[in-house]
Design an enzyme around this catalytic site. Structure first.
Site, short mmCIF file in Angstrom:
data_model
loop_
_atom_site.label_atom_id
_atom_site.label_comp_id
_atom_site.label_asym_id
_atom_site.label_seq_id
_atom_site.Cartn_x
_atom_site.Cartn_y
_atom_site.Cartn_z
N VAL A 100 0.76 -0.98 0.13
CA VAL A 100 0.06 0.08 -0.18
C VAL A 100 0.78 1.19 0.14
CG1 VAL A 100 -1.92 -1.29 1.05
CG2 VAL A 100 -0.29 -0.13 2.52
N ASP A 101 1.97 1.13 -0.20
CA ASP A 101 3.18 2.15 -0.04
C ASP A 101 3.17 3.11 -1.07
OD1 ASP A 101 4.60 0.82 -1.90
OD2 ASP A 101 5.77 -0.30 -0.12
N SER A 158 5.14 -13.55 1.59
CA SER A 158 5.22 -14.69 2.34
C SER A 158 4.12 -15.88 1.72
CB SER A 158 4.81 -14.48 3.81
OG SER A 158 3.45 -13.76 3.90
N HIS A 201 -4.48 -4.09 -2.47
CA HIS A 201 -4.81 -3.75 -1.10
C HIS A 201 -5.03 -2.25 -0.85
CE1 HIS A 201 -3.43 -8.04 0.52
NE2 HIS A 201 -4.36 -7.94 -0.11
P1 OAD Z 1 4.97 -10.50 4.73
O1 OAD Z 1 5.52 -9.79 5.83
O2 OAD Z 1 3.93 -11.52 5.17
O3 OAD Z 1 6.16 -11.16 3.90
C1 OAD Z 1 7.40 -10.48 3.36
C2 OAD Z 1 8.10 -11.44 2.74
O4 OAD Z 1 9.15 -10.55 1.98
C3 OAD Z 1 8.68 -12.57 3.50
O5 OAD Z 1 8.50 -14.00 2.79
C4 OAD Z 1 10.22 -12.20 3.44
O6 OAD Z 1 10.92 -13.28 3.47
C5 OAD Z 1 10.24 -11.51 2.25
N1 OAD Z 1 11.47 -10.55 2.09
C6 OAD Z 1 11.84 -9.69 3.05
N2 OAD Z 1 12.84 -8.82 2.62
C7 OAD Z 1 13.04 -9.08 1.30
C8 OAD Z 1 13.85 -8.81 0.22
N3 OAD Z 1 14.83 -7.72 0.66
N4 OAD Z 1 13.81 -9.29 -1.00
C9 OAD Z 1 13.08 -10.41 -1.09
N5 OAD Z 1 12.21 -10.80 -0.18
C10 OAD Z 1 12.26 -10.29 0.89
O7 OAD Z 1 4.15 -9.74 3.65
P2 OAD Z 1 3.18 -9.96 2.36
O8 OAD Z 1 3.42 -11.20 1.88
O9 OAD Z 1 3.28 -8.68 1.56
O10 OAD Z 1 -2.27 -7.05 4.18
O11 OAD Z 1 1.75 -9.81 3.39
C11 OAD Z 1 0.41 -9.94 2.74
C12 OAD Z 1 -0.57 -9.15 3.41
O12 OAD Z 1 -0.54 -9.29 4.68
C13 OAD Z 1 -0.19 -7.59 3.35
O13 OAD Z 1 -0.51 -7.00 2.08
C14 OAD Z 1 -0.85 -7.10 4.53
C15 OAD Z 1 -0.60 -8.09 5.56
O14 OAD Z 1 -1.30 -8.39 6.58
C16 OAD Z 1 -3.22 -6.52 4.80
O15 OAD Z 1 -2.84 -5.67 5.43
C17 OAD Z 1 -4.73 -6.54 4.40
#
Ligand code: OAD
Ligand code: ZN
Length: 286
Positions: free
Chosen positions: A113-114, A234, A144
């Site tokens: 959302v950034d 994730s 989102h």
């Molecule tokens: P997560 O915080 O669940 O996952 C972030 C992922 O990024 C993890 O798998 C990390 O291993 C990976 N990661 C971190 N740094 C990285 C880098 N430099 N390069 C590559 N990978 C990296 O975030 P989301 O999957 O986005 O929704 O979470 C999904 C949704 O859950 C979000 O949009 C939000 C959250 O609650 C809502 O608020 C509705």
């Protein structure tokens, strides 16, 4: 077969793919200084970030939820684009993408959302040709919502504002991030309000238990995709978490770019472990 980490093999698949999508998550913006939701970045003060991203949390503690989103707005306002944003934005331009994936389409579906991917695209488009600005399908879908949107809880009026702070009462609360902080209680009438009707406003993002945006168009795009790049997510929050599987089910390829192992990545055709600001830049370099 375990996923391949061979870039040349990936580039061969890219070359013959016609409908490419990327599904992005918080890891895409991690190098820009925006905390992820799960893992190390998932704790704000003493709260699990996800427990604050619900309508229920906002209804019962609007002051606290606004402080959390104010903190995230301030981080997003200060954030710089990273190489992964730039690489995906360049890849959105046909004139660049067609050099490595001739005649292909591309849509970035982001859970973030950034607004950083949209900003990177704006920058890329500044030096783009007319052909790049003509759209056959959306270049980015922010499913989102956007953290700089502020939405009225009564009349649904939405306003985009990068104001920092968003209201005087929240000023400085972004610095109270220690676990043992006493949460300041901000009165309802001092929280952000609607510029049309004056009612309490809320962050214009999609919370858990709410419907993500653009689902119809996303479903159409996912249905015909033959390559899905899964970037920094994730893969635990649906529906986004299911898109790679859907592409695989109808015979498409899946490439995961993540710092660590993530849900379902053992089923992927390609797995590039490492910071996506490096791996995506290499994978999509022209
Ligand atoms: P997560 O915080 O669940 O996952 C972030 C992922 O990024 C993890 O798998 C990390 O291993 C990976 N990661 C971190 N740094 C990285 C880098 N430099 N390069 C590559 N990978 C990296 O975030 P989301 O999957 O986005 O929704 O979470 C999904 C949704 O859950 C979000 O949009 C939000 C959250 O609650 C809502 O608020 C509705
Ligand atoms: Zn209103």
């Amino acid at each position: 077969m375990p996923p391949s980490n061979n870039v040349d093999e990936f580039r061969n698949v890219l070359k013959t793919s016609k409908h490419i999508i990327a599904v992005a998550g918080a890891g895409l913006s991690a190098a820009s200084g925006i905390p992820t939701f799960r893992g190390a970045g998932g704790l704000w003060r003493r709260y699990d970030a996800m427990s604050l991203a619900t309508p229920r949390a906002f209804n019962s503690r609007p002051s606290l939820v606004w402080q959390f989103y104010h903190y995230r707005r301030e981080s997003a306002n200060k954030a710089h684009l990273n190489q992964a944003h730039h690489s995906l934005a360049s890849f959105s331009l046909p004139s660049i993408r067609h050099q490595i994936a001739p005649d292909s389409t591309f849509t970035l579906i982001t859970q973030n959302v950034d607004g950083l991917s949209a900003l990177a695209l704006e920058k890329a488009l500044e030096s783009a040709s007319d052909a790049d600005t003509n759209v056959d399908q959306p270049k980015i879908l922010e499913m989102h919502g956007r953290i700089f949107d502020v939405k009225c809880t009564e009349c649904d009026h939405v306003e985009f504002t990068r104001a920092s702070p968003i209201c005087p009462a929240l000023e400085g609360t972004e610095n109270l991030i220690e676990n043992n902080t006493m949460d300041p209680e901000i009165a309802l009438d001092e929280l952000p309000c609607c510029s049309k009707c004056g009612a309490l406003a809320r962050p214009g993002v999609v919370w858990f238990e709410e419907m993500p945006k653009y689902l119809d168009v996303i479903n159409q795009i996912v249905d015909r995709a033959d390559l899905c790049l899964v970037v920094g997510t994730s893969s635990t929050v649906y529906p986004a978490a299911g898109y790679a599987e859907e592409v695989a089910e109808h015979g498409g390829k899946v490439a995961v770019f993540n710092l660590d192992r993530s849900s379902g990545d053992d089923e992927a055709d390609f797995l590039f472990l490492g910071p996506c600001e490096e791996t995506i830049a290499t994978a999509l370099s022209v």
